[in-house]
Structures are given as C-alpha cells and as structure tokens.
Design a protein around this motif. Structure first.
Motif, mmCIF file in Angstrom:
data_model
loop_
_atom_site.group_PDB
_atom_site.id
_atom_site.type_symbol
_atom_site.label_atom_id
_atom_site.label_comp_id
_atom_site.label_asym_id
_atom_site.label_seq_id
_atom_site.Cartn_x
_atom_site.Cartn_y
_atom_site.Cartn_z
ATOM 1 N N LEU A 1 -8.103 4.609 -3.207
ATOM 2 C CA LEU A 1 -7.946 4.715 -1.755
ATOM 3 C C LEU A 1 -9.266 5.083 -1.089
ATOM 4 C CD1 LEU A 1 -4.500 6.545 -1.715
ATOM 5 C CD2 LEU A 1 -4.941 4.229 -0.851
ATOM 6 N N SER A 2 -10.054 5.930 -1.739
ATOM 7 C CA SER A 2 -11.386 6.252 -1.220
ATOM 8 C C SER A 2 -12.246 4.996 -1.117
ATOM 9 C CB SER A 2 -12.073 7.281 -2.118
ATOM 10 O OG SER A 2 -11.448 8.528 -2.060
ATOM 11 N N ASP B 1 -0.652 4.838 6.948
ATOM 12 C CA ASP B 1 -1.536 5.977 7.193
ATOM 13 C C ASP B 1 -0.739 7.265 7.328
ATOM 14 O OD1 ASP B 1 -4.240 4.612 7.543
ATOM 15 O OD2 ASP B 1 -3.021 3.531 9.011
ATOM 16 N N LEU C 1 -12.005 10.483 1.807
ATOM 17 C CA LEU C 1 -10.646 10.903 2.159
ATOM 18 C C LEU C 1 -10.654 12.121 3.084
ATOM 19 C CD1 LEU C 1 -8.703 10.415 -1.193
ATOM 20 C CD2 LEU C 1 -8.691 8.944 0.837
ATOM 21 N N VAL D 1 1.037 4.457 -2.625
ATOM 22 C CA VAL D 1 0.821 5.825 -2.137
ATOM 23 C C VAL D 1 2.014 6.701 -2.492
ATOM 24 C CG1 VAL D 1 0.641 7.239 -0.045
ATOM 25 C CG2 VAL D 1 -0.794 5.194 -0.300
ATOM 26 N N ARG E 1 -11.171 1.920 -0.855
ATOM 27 C CA ARG E 1 -10.610 1.065 0.200
ATOM 28 C C ARG E 1 -11.027 1.550 1.585
ATOM 29 N NH1 ARG E 1 -5.917 -2.297 0.332
ATOM 30 N NH2 ARG E 1 -5.065 -2.562 2.441
ATOM 31 N N LEU E 2 -11.000 2.858 1.772
ATOM 32 C CA LEU E 2 -11.257 3.425 3.096
ATOM 33 C C LEU E 2 -12.740 3.647 3.374
ATOM 34 C CD1 LEU E 2 -8.279 5.929 3.129
ATOM 35 C CD2 LEU E 2 -8.614 4.034 4.750
ATOM 36 N N LEU F 1 0.167 8.519 3.810
ATOM 37 C CA LEU F 1 -0.920 9.141 3.060
ATOM 38 C C LEU F 1 -1.326 10.475 3.685
ATOM 39 C CD1 LEU F 1 -3.018 9.138 0.825
ATOM 40 C CD2 LEU F 1 -4.459 7.658 2.250
ATOM 41 N N LEU G 1 -5.735 2.183 6.632
ATOM 42 C CA LEU G 1 -5.333 1.557 5.377
ATOM 43 C C LEU G 1 -5.029 0.078 5.511
ATOM 44 C CD1 LEU G 1 -3.072 4.319 3.774
ATOM 45 C CD2 LEU G 1 -5.225 3.424 2.857
ATOM 46 N N VAL H 1 0.838 -1.198 0.000
ATOM 47 C CA VAL H 1 0.000 0.000 0.000
ATOM 48 C C VAL H 1 0.875 1.251 0.000
ATOM 49 C CG1 VAL H 1 -1.673 1.320 1.350
ATOM 50 C CG2 VAL H 1 -1.943 -1.158 1.107
ATOM 51 N N ARG I 1 -5.504 6.836 -8.189
ATOM 52 C CA ARG I 1 -5.085 6.256 -6.912
ATOM 53 C C ARG I 1 -5.921 6.809 -5.760
ATOM 54 N NH1 ARG I 1 -3.232 1.755 -6.206
ATOM 55 N NH2 ARG I 1 -1.705 2.171 -7.865
#
Length: 332
Positions: free
Chosen positions: A201-202, A220, A251, A167, A204-205, A223, A211, A163, A197
């Motif tokens: 990530l949005s 974390d 995010l 990032v 995923r979170l 990012l 993360l 990850v 990306r």
C-alpha cells in the motif's frame, strides 16, 4: 465492532448475522426514510468508524441520527451509559442488545456495532459493517447534502472492491489476527501478511493521493480506520510492532492527509479508542492499564500530499462542522 471469537490457535471474525438492506425503493422491506433509523456506534470501533465517516462526508447527520455507546462494555456488551440515566434518548434502551432481542427474540449471539435500528419498532435492521458505507453512498443518495462526494463511483467499483478486500483481509482483520493469536505460527503468518500489505500500500500510495481514483472512496475510509488506531493500539497491544505508523513515511503522510480532511479526524476519539482496547481485552492486557502515549500532536502536521494531485471531494465540497453534540475532544 463485529462479534469476535477465539479458540486456542486462531482468531475468527464472525459474519454479520443481520444483513438486511435499507434501500431507496424499499424492496427489502426497509425503505430509506429521513429520521426513521438510528446508527448506533462506538467511537472506539474501527468498523463503526467507517460508517461514521461516510455519514459525515455525505451530510446524512439530520437524516440518520447517531447513538454513541460507552467504549467500555460489560457482560451485556454495548451500553448507553454516556447518556442521561444510562438510556439512549431516542431508542429508550440501556443496551444495544435490547434492539437485537426486539428483532430476534431469544437471540444469544454477538452484539456488534455499527448497528442500524428502526426507531418506530426498536428493532435492529442491520449490523452489516462491511456493506454499510457503500450503501450510505448509493441507496441514501436522495438524502445526501449538496456537494457530497461520490464515495463509490460506478466506474471504479471493481477496483475499489479488489483493494478493499485486500485491506480487510490483511490489515483491518490482520491486526486482530496478530493480537489474538494463540500460536507463534499463527501470529507469524498474520504479522507477515499485515506488513507485506502495508508495504504494498505504501508503494501504491507513493505516486497517488488516494487508493482508487483521484478522490476519497470507501477504500480510503477502510484503510484509514486501522491506520488511525495503529500506534495508539495495534503496534503495542496487538504486537504489530515491526514499524509504527510514524515510521512508515508514505502511510503516515497519507493518514495525516485524511485525518485533516473534514469528516475523518473529527470522528476520532483517541480516549475512547485506548480505553476500549486496553480495558475490555483483559486476555491481552490483564492489568487493564491504559497507556499514556503516544504523542498525538503529529496528526496535525503538514503532510505534503497535495503535490500528488487529486481532491478529497472530487467535484464536491467539504462537509460542514459536526453537530455540536457529536464533536470529539481536541487532540491533547
């Protein structure tokens, strides 16, 4: 901030030139010792901010002292003009470059932060900005505060590295690729990779608070340092303007959650951040005008991320307040 260079078309981030390791067993010649080393940072720099956050979360303030450089560099790079008489009170130097020269006489390369300096000799030990947070989490474990979180848990390291690599490539470095691009095609590629990306990530979170795993890790931290600078600098200054952070709901909530976590937001000085980028990058902002915005009040608004479960410190506890001489100005 790592040494940077641009040619006519591409941005290239130079690798760390000094990659020595400070280890618990001293096998590389630099043993972990309380009070022996000084961490030199700029509060403007996202790469230095990583190490500052890890140091705070782990409670290493008394073991690893902190030197804060002026956010405005001159021709000799990072300088200690924030200190009385323009000298770091521990190292006794005016410029970080002096520690680089003590380590390698005649050195003419870039001078970057974070940098760890050996106080007795005045020599730079390492400027390995990528590896330093994880090493503070592992090699310095014997000096961690009681209740310190595990920022680099062994069972999750492969996932953390996967990850973190993405990032770094597309987000941390991607904003610079956009900002210093000299060809439209170069910019377009970096812009697309950055927001692809961020969208991933949005996603995923959206269903997990952090993360990797159920608590904060070095992923974390990596990012966060870009997200916290996004609207203040990268959106306009670096032309990363498809969306503001405040327009990316997941995010934005994630970043607020971390900002409000002790050890994160209390390391961020937005004045230093803005003055560095808008004044030092004359090729991007030749006027040197520092914008008055954005409104920072939203950083303290509720985020609702607790509903996703997890705990920032795992089985540990939050760090205490920062030392008085390390406190940043309140949001204004």
């Amino acid at each position: 901030m790592s040494a940077e260079k641009t040619d006519k078309t591409e941005f290239e981030r130079s690798p760390s030139h000094f990659g020595d390791r400070i280890t618990a067993d001293g096998s590389g010649g630099w043993p972990v010792e309380p009070g022996r080393y000084r961490l030199v940072v700029s509060r403007a720099c996202p790469w230095a901010n990583r190490s500052m956050i890890a140091r705070r979360l782990l409670g290493l303030e008394s073991a690893l002292s902190l030197a804060v450089a002026d956010p405005i560099q001159d021709e000799r790079s990072w300088r200690f003009t924030l200190d009385p008489d323009g000298r770091d009170p521990v190292l006794g130097i005016r410029y970080l470059a002096e520690a680089y020269a003590a380590r390698e006489p005649g050195y003419t390369g870039g001078v970057s932060v974070p940098a760890v300096v050996d106080v007795p000799s005045g020599k730079l030990v390492t400027n390995d900005y990528l590896r330093l947070p994880a090493e503070l989490a592992t090699e310095w474990a014997g000096l961690h505060r009681e209740g310190a979180p595990d920022l680099y848990p062994a069972p999750l390291r492969a996932e953390i590295e996967e990850v973190s690599d993405a990032v770094f490539r597309d987000v941390n470095n991607g904003v610079y690729m956009c900002g210093f691009a000299r060809r439209q095609a170069t910019y377009d590629r970096a812009f697309t990779a950055l927001f692809d990306r961020l969208d991933a990530l949005s996603e995923r979170l959206a269903t997990r608070r952090y993360l990797v795993g159920d608590s904060v890790t070095v992923a974390d931290i990596a990012l966060f340092v870009t997200l916290v600078r996004f609207d203040a600098v990268y959106h306009g200054h670096f032309k990363c303007n498809r969306s503001k952070l405040t327009e990316m709901p997941v995010l934005w909530a994630y970043a607020r959650d971390l900002f409000q976590t002790p050890g994160f937001g209390d390391t961020v000085d937005f004045d230093h951040v803005k003055r560095h980028y808008y004044v030092v990058h004359a090729e991007v902002n030749p006027s040197g005008i520092v914008p008055a915005g954005p409104d920072l009040s939203g950083w303290t608004a509720p985020h609702g991320r607790e509903a996703l479960g997890g705990s920032p410190f795992g089985d540990g506890t939050p760090p205490g307040p920062p030392p008085q001489d390390e406190r940043v100005p309140p949001l204004g």
